[in-house]
Design an enzyme around this catalytic site. Structure first.
Site, PDB file in Angstrom:
ATOM      1  CB  CYS A  28      -0.819   0.186   0.854  1.00 39.46           C
ATOM      2  SG  CYS A  28      -1.993   1.392   1.450  1.00 39.46           S
ATOM      3  CB  CYS A  31      -0.452   2.591   4.382  1.00 32.46           C
ATOM      4  SG  CYS A  31      -2.212   2.092   3.349  1.00 32.46           S
ATOM      5  CG  ASP A  32       3.135   1.103   5.259  1.00 27.85           C
ATOM      6  OD1 ASP A  32       2.526   1.609   5.733  1.00 27.85           O
ATOM      7  OD2 ASP A  32       2.749  -0.148   4.458  1.00 27.85           O
TER       8      ASP A  32
END
Length: 168
Positions: A28, A31-32
């Site tokens: 992701c 997300c990261d």
């Protein structure tokens, strides 16, 4: 009844993938990705998700490389053209990742050119894998599924079983 079992990320099944998940391996970018600002980023895949996520990651780092096992992206034409025009992303075609290496975190990937067989190593801090999804449809084995394993519904999300719907 509504079935919404979701899907899971398809994995490469290579050494280092599971060991470094959460320590440099991610599925992701939104997300990261911010954890890898101004770092060496590898994106694996050639579809819409891989190309879109590589484009996003190129806003966080000027060292983004996308690796695809085929000679051209399989993403939609507009998506593929957008990434091909992005000089901030290195494109590596006809190449597969064989291993993710590191000690406490990701440090490099071992790649093999599918045409020449040449094996090399690319330094990396983050590896983002976008090689598809696997639907979690085992719960309802009796329902028809498409070639990708997803439950078939009509435009109202109805399955062939009256009162049984599917979403996700």
């Amino acid at each position: 009844v509504l079935i919404a079992t979701g899907a899971e990320h398809r994995k490469l099944g290579i050494p280092g993938e599971n060991e470094f998940e959460g320590r440099g391996v991610s599925y992701c970018a939104t997300c990261d990705g911010p954890f890898f600002r101004k770092k060496r980023i590898i994106v694996i895949g050639g579809g819409d998700a891989a190309c879109d996520e590589a484009t996003y990651l190129s806003t966080l780092s000027d060292d983004v490389t996308i690796i695809h096992r085929k000679a051209s992206f399989r993403a939609q034409k507009a998506v593929a053209e957008r990434i091909l025009a992005n000089d901030g992303i290195k494109k590596v075609f006809n190449t597969v990742v064989k291993e993710i290496k590191g000690s406490a975190k990701v440090e490099s990937v071992v790649v093999e050119n599918t045409q020449t067989g040449e094996v090399s190593e690319i330094g990396a801090d983050g590896v983002f894998i976008f090689v598809g999804m696997i639907p979690r449809a085992d719960l309802v084995e009796m329902l028809p599924k498409d070639e990708g394993g997803y439950i078939i519904t009509n435009e109202k999300m109805e399955t062939p079983v009256k009162g049984l719907y599917c979403a996700g």
